[in-house]
Design an enzyme around this catalytic site. Structure first.
Site, PDB file in Angstrom:
ATOM      1  N   GLY A  53       0.056 -28.205  24.996  1.00  0.00           N
ATOM      2  CA  GLY A  53       0.205 -28.546  23.583  1.00  0.00           C
ATOM      3  C   GLY A  53       1.110 -27.510  22.966  1.00  0.00           C
ATOM      4  O   GLY A  53       2.201 -27.271  23.468  1.00  0.00           O
ATOM      5  N   SER A  55       1.010 -23.580  22.120  1.00  0.00           N
ATOM      6  CA  SER A  55       0.154 -22.414  22.377  1.00  0.00           C
ATOM      7  C   SER A  55      -0.168 -21.629  21.103  1.00  0.00           C
ATOM      8  O   SER A  55      -1.258 -21.065  20.973  1.00  0.00           O
ATOM      9  CB  SER A  55       0.793 -21.497  23.424  1.00  0.00           C
ATOM     10  OG  SER A  55       2.062 -21.052  22.996  1.00  0.00           O
ATOM     11  N   CYS A  85       0.477 -25.511  31.039  1.00  0.00           N
ATOM     12  CA  CYS A  85       1.564 -25.362  30.075  1.00  0.00           C
ATOM     13  C   CYS A  85       1.174 -24.416  28.928  1.00  0.00           C
ATOM     14  O   CYS A  85       1.075 -23.220  29.162  1.00  0.00           O
ATOM     15  CB  CYS A  85       2.014 -26.735  29.594  1.00  0.00           C
ATOM     16  SG  CYS A  85       3.705 -26.722  29.019  1.00  0.00           S
ATOM     17  N   ARG A 114       7.956 -18.320  27.482  1.00  0.00           N
ATOM     18  CA  ARG A 114       7.800 -19.613  26.787  1.00  0.00           C
ATOM     19  C   ARG A 114       9.119 -20.376  26.773  1.00  0.00           C
ATOM     20  O   ARG A 114      10.183 -19.785  26.661  1.00  0.00           O
ATOM     21  CB  ARG A 114       7.382 -19.383  25.335  1.00  0.00           C
ATOM     22  CG  ARG A 114       5.904 -19.107  25.158  1.00  0.00           C
ATOM     23  CD  ARG A 114       5.542 -18.972  23.694  1.00  0.00           C
ATOM     24  NE  ARG A 114       5.460 -20.257  23.022  1.00  0.00           N
ATOM     25  CZ  ARG A 114       5.221 -20.398  21.718  1.00  0.00           C
ATOM     26  NH1 ARG A 114       5.042 -19.341  20.964  1.00  0.00           N
ATOM     27  NH2 ARG A 114       5.159 -21.599  21.188  1.00  0.00           N
ATOM     28  N   HIS A 183       2.317 -30.382  33.711  1.00  0.00           N
ATOM     29  CA  HIS A 183       1.154 -31.149  33.225  1.00  0.00           C
ATOM     30  C   HIS A 183       0.540 -32.015  34.325  1.00  0.00           C
ATOM     31  O   HIS A 183       0.849 -33.198  34.415  1.00  0.00           O
ATOM     32  CB  HIS A 183       1.599 -32.054  32.076  1.00  0.00           C
ATOM     33  CG  HIS A 183       1.924 -31.318  30.821  1.00  0.00           C
ATOM     34  ND1 HIS A 183       0.988 -31.068  29.850  1.00  0.00           N
ATOM     35  CD2 HIS A 183       3.074 -30.756  30.399  1.00  0.00           C
ATOM     36  CE1 HIS A 183       1.550 -30.395  28.859  1.00  0.00           C
ATOM     37  NE2 HIS A 183       2.817 -30.195  29.170  1.00  0.00           N
ATOM     38  N   GLU A 185      -2.236 -33.330  34.388  1.00  0.00           N
ATOM     39  CA  GLU A 185      -3.071 -34.394  33.796  1.00  0.00           C
ATOM     40  C   GLU A 185      -2.248 -35.634  33.461  1.00  0.00           C
ATOM     41  O   GLU A 185      -2.804 -36.678  33.136  1.00  0.00           O
ATOM     42  CB  GLU A 185      -3.803 -33.861  32.551  1.00  0.00           C
ATOM     43  CG  GLU A 185      -2.980 -33.720  31.279  1.00  0.00           C
ATOM     44  CD  GLU A 185      -2.031 -32.514  31.255  1.00  0.00           C
ATOM     45  OE1 GLU A 185      -1.864 -31.854  32.290  1.00  0.00           O
ATOM     46  OE2 GLU A 185      -1.434 -32.273  30.194  1.00  0.00           O
TER      47      GLU A 185
HETATM   48  N1  GLN Z   1       6.359 -25.081  24.471  1.00  0.00           N
HETATM   49  C1  GLN Z   1       4.948 -25.055  24.255  1.00  0.00           C
HETATM   50  C2  GLN Z   1       4.490 -23.662  23.850  1.00  0.00           C
HETATM   51  O1  GLN Z   1       5.242 -22.743  23.899  1.00  0.00           O
HETATM   52  C3  GLN Z   1       4.207 -25.503  25.489  1.00  0.00           C
HETATM   53  C4  GLN Z   1       4.548 -26.924  25.779  1.00  0.00           C
HETATM   54  C5  GLN Z   1       3.478 -27.702  26.460  1.00  0.00           C
HETATM   55  O2  GLN Z   1       2.319 -27.314  26.526  1.00  0.00           O
HETATM   56  N2  GLN Z   1       3.878 -28.865  26.897  1.00  0.00           N
HETATM   57  O3  GLN Z   1       3.388 -23.475  23.487  1.00  0.00           O
END
Ligand code: GLN
Length: 202
Positions: A53, A55, A85, A114, A183, A185
């Site tokens: 998601g 972070s 992720c 990131r 991911h 999932e």
């Molecule tokens: N780019 C998101 C972050 O830095 C991570 C992306 C993801 O979880 N798909 O938190």
């Protein structure tokens, strides 16, 4: 029966829930999924999942609800944990590619960058060889994904990909912690979730 807690503040919660159920079915085990929103939700868990998601959002909310400290305690006590992720970003002790501070768990001896792949490769899919899985390659789905840029103490890379001739690490393991850049999932492949459940049963 295994009890799996899924951090349920933001991100791919339902997808992980679905995968945990499928994985338990394949292993012929009963499973109870507990959605974790606040500190008091996190008790008697055999395993923890921190979804992808954003972070920063997940971190800020987890800090506010007290879930962060509770999770950190449980993970350091050895509760098997999968971070995907954004979840992997939250688990890392060191972050780069991010501006300023963001609240994290800081439990794994890795550095995570990131949005490592930048704008040009915001999202992509690629087959991966993950050293703790048997069978065919695992399809990695990367969405604004981080990468692991350093490992120390007990942490190590379990899979890497080749990006313009450079080896980039995308799965990290340390003890009973697993972190993925991608991911799992979002595939139909339950092997990573099965692996977590097996760790939880040990
Ligand atoms: N780019 C998101 C972050 O830095 C991570 C992306 C993801 O979880 N798909 O938190």
């Amino acid at each position: 029966m295994v009890r799996v807690g899924i951090v349920a503040l933001q991100g791919g919660i339902a997808e992980h829930q679905h995968m945990v159920r499928l994985a338990a079915q394949k292993l012929d085990l009963g499973v109870e999924v507990v959605l974790l929103k606040k500190a008091s939700d996190a008790k008697d868990l055999d395993a923890i999942i921190i979804p992808g998601g954003e972070s920063t959002t997940i971190g800020v909310l987890a800090k506010r609800t007290g879930l962060m400290d509770r999770l950190k305690e449980m993970i350091l006590e050895g509760t098997p944990t999968l971070g995907t992720c954004a979840g992997a970003i939250l688990m890392a002790k060191k972050l780069s590619g991010t501006r300023g501070q963001q609240p994290t768990l800081g439990v794994m001896d890795v550095e995570v960058h990131r949005n490592y792949f930048g704008r040009q490769r915001e999202s992509f899919e690629i087959d991966l060889n993950i050293d703790f899985l048997e069978g065919p390659p695992f399809r990695g789905i990367f969405i604004r994904a981080p990468a692991f840029t350093d490992f120390w103490n007990g942490a190590r890379s379990a899979a890497s990909i080749n990006v313009n001739g450079k080896k980039v690490d995308v799965v990290a393991v340390e003890g009973s912690m697993i972190a993925t850049s991608f991911h799992p999932e979002l595939t139909g492949d339950t092997r990573i979730h099965e692996y977590l459940i097996k760790l939880a049963k040990k």
